[in-house]
Design an enzyme around this catalytic site. Sequence first.
Site, PDB file in Angstrom:
ATOM      1  N   LYS A  39     -12.596  13.202 -31.608  1.00  0.00           N
ATOM      2  CA  LYS A  39     -12.188  11.844 -31.999  1.00  0.00           C
ATOM      3  C   LYS A  39     -12.280  10.960 -30.756  1.00  0.00           C
ATOM      4  CE  LYS A  39      -8.657   9.320 -31.865  1.00  0.00           C
ATOM      5  NZ  LYS A  39      -9.269   8.016 -31.545  1.00  0.00           N
ATOM      6  N   GLU A  85      -4.241  15.819 -20.527  1.00  0.00           N
ATOM      7  CA  GLU A  85      -4.498  15.120 -19.266  1.00  0.00           C
ATOM      8  C   GLU A  85      -3.944  13.726 -19.474  1.00  0.00           C
ATOM      9  OE1 GLU A  85      -5.799  12.574 -17.079  1.00  0.00           O
ATOM     10  OE2 GLU A  85      -7.904  13.064 -17.516  1.00  0.00           O
ATOM     11  N   CYS A  88      -6.917   7.391 -14.709  1.00  0.00           N
ATOM     12  CA  CYS A  88      -5.598   8.038 -14.537  1.00  0.00           C
ATOM     13  C   CYS A  88      -5.354   8.439 -13.095  1.00  0.00           C
ATOM     14  CB  CYS A  88      -5.524   9.302 -15.380  1.00  0.00           C
ATOM     15  SG  CYS A  88      -5.677   8.971 -17.102  1.00  0.00           S
ATOM     16  N   GLU A  91       1.898   2.933 -14.665  1.00  0.00           N
ATOM     17  CA  GLU A  91       0.475   2.857 -14.328  1.00  0.00           C
ATOM     18  C   GLU A  91      -0.008   1.422 -14.526  1.00  0.00           C
ATOM     19  OE1 GLU A  91      -1.331   5.872 -16.875  1.00  0.00           O
ATOM     20  OE2 GLU A  91      -2.724   6.325 -15.258  1.00  0.00           O
TER      21      GLU A  91
HETATM   22  C1  SIN Z   1      -9.195   9.794 -16.279  1.00  0.00           C
HETATM   23  O1  SIN Z   1      -8.964   8.658 -15.926  1.00  0.00           O
HETATM   24  O2  SIN Z   1      -8.607  10.256 -17.253  1.00  0.00           O
HETATM   25  C2  SIN Z   1     -10.210  10.678 -15.609  1.00  0.00           C
HETATM   26  C3  SIN Z   1     -10.623  10.232 -14.274  1.00  0.00           C
HETATM   27  C4  SIN Z   1     -11.659  11.121 -13.653  1.00  0.00           C
HETATM   28  O3  SIN Z   1     -12.203  12.038 -14.268  1.00  0.00           O
HETATM   29  O4  SIN Z   1     -11.941  10.900 -12.481  1.00  0.00           O
END
Ligand code: SIN
Length: 539
Positions: free
Chosen positions: A233, A308, A342, A439
């Site tokens: 998805k 993640e 992230c 964040e």
């Molecule tokens: C993400 O922002 O979830 C992944 C970042 C990355 O793979 O460097």
Amino acid sequence: MAVSFAAVNLRTMALRSSSKLLRRSSHLLPPIHMQHSAPPLTRKISMDARSIASQLNRSGLLKTQGLIGGKWSDSYDGKTIQVYNPATGESIADVACMGGKETNDAIASAYDAYRSWSKTTAAERSKLLRKWYDLLMAHKEELAQLMTLEQGKPLKEAMGEVNYGAGFIEFSAEEAKRIYGDIIPAPMSDRRLFVLKQPVGVVGAITPWNFPLAMITRKVGPALACGCTVVIKPSELTPLTALAAAELAIQAGIPAGAVNVVMGNAPEIGDALLASPQVRKITFTGSTAVGKKLMAGSAETVKKVSLELGGNAPCIIFDDADIDIAVKGTLAAKYRNSGQTCVCANRILVQEGIYDKFAKALIDAVRNMKVGDGFGEDVVQGPLINEAAVKKVETLLQDATSKGAKVMLGGKRHSLGFTFYEPTVVGDVNSDMRISREEVFGPVAPLLRFKTEEDAIRIANDTNAGLGSYVFTNSIQRSWRVAEALEYGLVGINEGVISTEVAPFGGFKQSGLGREGSKYGMDEYLEIKYVCLGNMKKE
Ligand code: SIN
């Protein structure tokens, strides 16, 4: 128990739903909506995107339907959802808006395909994955263009993502051949003990908009390599890259049903994936809030879960750092993908002796960053994904300045309009401000001053998140000390970009569970089976 997503902020959904894109573009565009009439035979492609879209069309890579059991399919009720170019606010395409029924069929196809795919040899799976990798690389430009169109990142960065994303498929093709078991020395002479590794089964892969290709390949590559089949998805904001990648998987010969794609109604799709006992694993990249819901929702059928989730990356600049390297590394760690990853540096902790010098050097470098449409020459920062993303940046910055932080550069929407935001540096930030605790997910570098190494470690670890972190120092001893003390899954030392398919990616604390990429990422798609072979003799 099926967890309802209705009240949940999927990172993707949150940024789309309350989008001011609706308001901002209301004079340009119809609002984002789901059409209830039958879909048009030729789906709508915007004028601005037309030349790129027609090129993509010629290559057969502009797909707007979901993929179920090897067949491209409209949503069963004909609903569609529009995909927008964040740089212009224009509609790029209408894609099928699918829900629970389509997801259940996709799960059934994946379950069917699993029977045969899980029985193929590692060598066969490896060959097909390698073909998929070759095709992804052969279509690098088209994939990058699609990504820039629907996500906004500069074309050069999008090309980088194709390399990165395809890398997971190449790595998985190689690693498929190395899924070893064990032989355990038996405690009794008439027994033999073995450990086999076997695929977990059907995998539900829920992916975000910030890396429209790499977050898919990072999940699907190892899943297929291990003998699992998948229902993907992708984000409703960026489904086109996912669909193009799926088309290339078909062209590579990956059998019908092994890879399925459904997108549209995220709550319904999520609930169907969670409710199905046939789905044995959920893998998700996105917000911590949704990750928790998925974890709770997986409990009913006791699925394996890899998450993640959000980060709050500290980037620690010590007095003894090389200032040029620290600035270069911070630029990369902070402003990559317009700050929308992230692992983007969320708090820049600068030791007091170097604070002013570093701030000045960073501001000089950031001032030179060219902002614009990702297709523009020399552009290094595109738009944010949508209006809600800009609003979040504004809110956090407003909270910080109201508590004493000082904007040193930028600090407002870019004159280009839409969702463009000025690359920003803000000083005198402290740990009580929201900008230090949430964040930012935008191009804002908050600078915090610290005195000692102990202070830096304490401030850095004072968060529920634990994904990416960065340290700039010229001391080898300090590098080790600080790297070991940081409660983070990833530590970059004198380096701002640390993601690679060959290393394990994942977080401590509430940043997630499990690892992606590398040999460690393979285990997430495998069950361990212990076999005890007896040699009992008849009396
Ligand atoms: C993400 O922002 O979830 C992944 C970042 C990355 O793979 O460097």
